[in-house]
Design a protein around this motif. Structure first.
Motif, mmCIF file in Angstrom:
data_model
loop_
_atom_site.group_PDB
_atom_site.id
_atom_site.type_symbol
_atom_site.label_atom_id
_atom_site.label_comp_id
_atom_site.label_asym_id
_atom_site.label_seq_id
_atom_site.Cartn_x
_atom_site.Cartn_y
_atom_site.Cartn_z
ATOM 1 N N GLY A 1 8.441 31.623 -4.696
ATOM 2 C CA GLY A 1 7.774 30.541 -5.408
ATOM 3 C C GLY A 1 7.756 29.237 -4.612
ATOM 4 N N HIS B 1 -4.483 25.251 -12.353
ATOM 5 C CA HIS B 1 -3.563 25.844 -13.337
ATOM 6 C C HIS B 1 -3.911 27.320 -13.553
ATOM 7 C CE1 HIS B 1 -2.301 21.776 -15.367
ATOM 8 N NE2 HIS B 1 -2.120 21.797 -14.070
ATOM 9 N N MET C 1 -5.340 29.408 -11.538
ATOM 10 C CA MET C 1 -4.985 30.252 -10.379
ATOM 11 C C MET C 1 -3.466 30.446 -10.284
ATOM 12 S SD MET C 1 -7.739 31.464 -8.894
ATOM 13 C CE MET C 1 -8.236 31.699 -10.594
ATOM 14 N N VAL C 2 -2.718 29.401 -10.628
ATOM 15 C CA VAL C 2 -1.252 29.559 -10.694
ATOM 16 C C VAL C 2 -0.914 30.630 -11.725
ATOM 17 C CG1 VAL C 2 0.896 28.439 -11.439
ATOM 18 C CG2 VAL C 2 -0.670 27.242 -9.870
ATOM 19 N N ASP C 3 -1.554 30.560 -12.876
ATOM 20 C CA ASP C 3 -1.305 31.560 -13.924
ATOM 21 C C ASP C 3 -1.698 32.963 -13.445
ATOM 22 O OD1 ASP C 3 -0.460 29.469 -15.493
ATOM 23 O OD2 ASP C 3 -2.291 29.361 -16.706
ATOM 24 N N TRP C 4 -2.801 33.025 -12.707
ATOM 25 C CA TRP C 4 -3.244 34.325 -12.196
ATOM 26 C C TRP C 4 -2.195 34.902 -11.246
ATOM 27 C CZ3 TRP C 4 -4.294 36.838 -7.648
ATOM 28 C CH2 TRP C 4 -4.997 38.038 -7.769
ATOM 29 N N ILE C 5 -1.632 34.038 -10.396
ATOM 30 C CA ILE C 5 -0.589 34.501 -9.458
ATOM 31 C C ILE C 5 0.648 34.967 -10.228
ATOM 32 C CG2 ILE C 5 1.020 33.749 -7.645
ATOM 33 C CD1 ILE C 5 -1.286 31.909 -6.631
ATOM 34 N N VAL C 6 1.034 34.218 -11.248
ATOM 35 C CA VAL C 6 2.179 34.631 -12.070
ATOM 36 C C VAL C 6 1.924 36.022 -12.640
ATOM 37 C CG1 VAL C 6 3.428 34.194 -14.232
ATOM 38 C CG2 VAL C 6 2.915 32.289 -12.667
ATOM 39 N N TYR D 1 -0.145 38.277 -11.500
ATOM 40 C CA TYR D 1 -0.156 39.253 -10.406
ATOM 41 C C TYR D 1 1.276 39.624 -10.011
ATOM 42 C CZ TYR D 1 -0.602 41.138 -5.678
ATOM 43 O OH TYR D 1 -0.487 41.937 -4.559
ATOM 44 N N GLN D 2 2.110 38.635 -9.892
ATOM 45 C CA GLN D 2 3.494 38.911 -9.481
ATOM 46 C C GLN D 2 4.218 39.758 -10.534
ATOM 47 O OE1 GLN D 2 4.803 38.286 -6.553
ATOM 48 N NE2 GLN D 2 3.477 36.735 -5.629
ATOM 49 N N LYS D 3 3.868 39.547 -11.782
ATOM 50 C CA LYS D 3 4.530 40.323 -12.849
ATOM 51 C C LYS D 3 4.099 41.789 -12.836
ATOM 52 C CE LYS D 3 5.644 36.761 -16.280
ATOM 53 N NZ LYS D 3 5.294 36.182 -17.585
#
Lengths: 485, 485
Positions: free
Chosen positions: B98, B23, B25-30, B32-34
């Motif tokens: 995604g 979870h 790392m998913v949040d980290w990617i979100v 990063y993408q933002k």
């Protein structure tokens, strides 16, 4: 155009949708990992079963991700052979771990390209650095470290590694003439009869020809006989051919046989042949000092490959490929079109990994290896590798102690090749029944004309209880067969 | 041995630890993408910067995952060139989405091997099925579908695809003799001067030799001149050589030039040469019927490759490689050692994709492609591709309307090659300044002796505002240079 969560597909997933489904997919994987030991290891589907569940044409309209997610259980899982089941003992393992999956996830989320240093410096530098770490951990000679004239690179597989080694050897042997004017049919390569099929494939691909690959005879332990190698080289030289490449194997796919590297390496040095060492699975054992005995002579080798994606809890693809002379490799594989020219490359101060492999593009694969090494530490990896070897030796002991089975090859690490005393037909049927049960999965080989069942311990979560259950299943199935049921 | 969450590493991550960090790392990617649009697109680090931040040796003890995660921002992000920035206009895109990242995640979590049908039937059957979908979506001829004698496979890259095509062509031309006895230096291959560097690399690897690859001249639009091709083939035949392979390009890397496929294909048919078509980026445009005009003649081709990992919102690696005669490909690349024999293979009823590629192992890459196609649907993909082409044409219009710049090549799709009127040195310096600013990233090529700036629109989240900002940056930087600042 607006991001439309409501429309359920068709448009780009917005970050919050990705977060929601990212969490859901992580949870799905957790659930899968928890139940994978209960699923039939070998998929029970028949050819065409999966395709019959899918629409013949792609959807015109985008679908809601919920509809996609639900098909993982409906369509995909029944069609899997579960390599991550603790009851998987087939082939060689392809074991994974949490940190490695997270590394793959982050790599996917970053979506950078590592073909040149300049296209993402971190991707290149982390790879060089972690491969130096890996060399140190696995007890490899300094010749393979980037601080000298060598260095490491991640390839997709040991197959691609041996191809690259063969190409570098081909160019060294011909003064780069083959790249320029093509092969001439005079080069000869050598590997044992037990070497991996990828060597034959590489020899074909590289234009050497299968008939110019010599299969060197092996001894009673299925290890290459260096005196036979020497004779074959001499005979080829006598016939006017040009020996140029030897592939030695540490841990053959068939039986985990260890070629006598010291003698082979000394011979290659004397003869001026490129020596590549394929330690695809067994190389991981080098992390434990007590298993480095087979690596003696490796400091004389030109290249070496082993796969953390087999036995080091790292997702496929992750083959660590090392060369002692990186210039030889780069000269063989380099092309520099205008659209890839850049100052960093021209400065000579950086590595451009596109020149170390067949493809141009490459993903950020060192991230997962970095995660794995840091999460486990060298001690943790040693602990888990030793546990697998201990379990294997325990299993080998049971086979030795049994009246019904015998062991057909040495068991240096984590693979046991054994057979029932009733002969090949019985062995084949026994294996078929075990695999059909879904309770364990084992594969086979042929050793000295005998059908051998291979039992390889390497899945991340395999413990004593799984090994014992597999042994009981084997014995019970054999008993049933003997009693005619 | 117990799973010890408390010790923070060393031992296997337990499922709940994996859930927690998954979870995270998913949040980290979100996150990063933002923020990726705000980061300098081209990494500003110097050679060695990243390695200097890492310990020289691997950790003995396992680390807490929190310590690893924090290093993503500290060590990795500054060293990235952000291919997923909406301000990335360099090379060709490697756009992701995604659903594709989720496909990679699930594939990693399953950790299955797809080398044989039997090693995970779903992995093989989904791939065959989705590649048939893809053929239908991209307007490819039925010759490439698995329902006939052809079929598709996922390769890691267009480089590997052209290598496989070349090998199949080599074997067809020599009656499988080259695999058996090696190359003899008599074969000749053809591609335009604008073809991708991977063709030269493949010709070297396959033992054909660079001097046996003819560079066919191009016309004013940088497209292959089929009459020159015909002359070169005739001259080689006259000289006793054996023409065997032509690579035509749809969308050259340098300028997106489209070779005249109809004329080339007819010629290859007449001459009995294998025709491979490399549409690495541009192939995705075939999803929109209005962009299929360049594919005319494709029904006569022997093989075709394009990369959803470039412009179809699918993570690298995902090259779709099609052949019209799968038997020719398989015969070239097949090896069958004992340890891979199995009933499904011997039944002939299944595909074993290891025989369609160089490596043996393979991951479950069709999963992400399946996710992408279902999430977007054909309509959604068309929508987004058309948007990129529209943005590109708008940019091209601005260049045409400006007094300071000119366009140097046709703009069929999503790439504009242009240059300032002040000449090469000015153009090079302009590009250097733009990229150093970190506000956009563009790369270059040489067209007819002129330094050309390439502006390629294809990142998933690039919108009008980003294209306009890039154009303003280009104009403003050029103005500053002219005024001597």
């Amino acid at each position: 155009m607006s991001e439309t969560a409501e429309r359920g597909g068709g448009f780009h997933q917005d970050p919050e949708q990705f977060r929601k489904w990212g969490h859901a997919m992580v949870d799905w994987i957790v659930d899968y990992q928890k139940r994978v030991g209960e699923l039939p290891v070998l998929s029970q589907v028949k050819p065409g079963d999966l395709r019959a569940m899918l629409p013949a044409s792609p959807p015109e309209k985008g679908e809601d991700f919920a509809a996609i997610a639900v098909d993982l259980d409906r369509v995909i899982v029944p069609g899997l052979t579960h390599w991550q089941s603790p009851n998987f003992f087939g082939f060689f393992p392809a074991n994974i771990s949490g940190p490695s999956v997270l590394g793959e996830l982050v790599s996917a989320g970053l979506g950078v390209q590592g073909m040149l240093w300049a296209t993402s410096p971190a991707c290149t530098e982390l790879e060089t650095h972690v491969l130096d770490w890996m060399a140190e951990m696995a007890g490899l000679p300094d010749t393979f470290k980037s601080s000298g004239s060598g260095g490491g690179v991640i390839q997709d597989s040991a197959s691609s590694a041996v191809l690259c080694a063969l190409l570098a050897a081909r160019e060294r042997a011909t003064g780069l003439q083959t790249n320029e004017t093509g092969c001439t049919g005079n080069l000869v390569a050598y590997a044992s009869t037990q070497a991996h099929s990828s060597i034959e494939k590489a020899v074909k691909i590289a234009g050497i020809g299968r008939s110019n690959l010599r299969s060197v005879e092996v001894d009673q332990q299925f290890a290459m006989d260096p005196s036979r190698l020497a004779e074959m080289i001499a005979a080829d030289r006598e016939a006017g051919r040009k020996p140029f490449f030897v592939c030695a194997t540490l841990g053959s796919t068939s039986s985990n046989a260890m070629d006598p590297l010291g003698a082979i390496a000394a011979l290659c040095k004397r003869e001026g042949l490129w020596l590549h060492v394929d330690a695809a699975m067994a190389g991981t054992a080098g992390i434990c000092p007590e298993f480095r005995v087979h690596q003696e002579g490796l400091h004389l080798a030109d290249s070496y490959a082993f796969n953390p994606h087999k036995w080091m809890f790292t997702n496929f693809d992750c083959d660590c490929f090392y060369v002692a002379d990186r210039a030889a490799l780069i000269k063989s594989l380099s092309v520099l079109p205008e659209y890839l020219r850049n100052r960093a490359t021209e400065s000579g101060a950086v590595i451009d990994y596109r020149d170390w492999q067949v493809p141009l593009g490459r993903r950020f694969r060192s991230l997962k290896l970095w995660f794995v090494i840091r999460h486990y530490g060298v001690e943790g990896l040693r602990h888990h590798i030793r546990e697998h070897v201990e379990l294997t030796q325990k299993f080998a002991g049971w086979v030795r102690d049994s009246e019904d089975f015998e062991i057909l090859a040495p068991v240096p690490l984590n693979l046991v090749c054994f057979a029932p005393r009733q002969g090949n037909a019985f062995s084949e049927e026994l294996l078929r029944r075990i695999n059909s049960s879904g309770r364990a999965y084992l594969t086979h080989t042929i050793l000295g004309g005998r059908h051998a069942i291979r039992f390889c311990v390497g899945q991340t979560h395999t413990r004593l209880e799984h090994v014992r259950a597999a042994w009981e299943l084997i014995c019970e199935t054999a008993r049933q067969m003997k009693s005619g049921s």
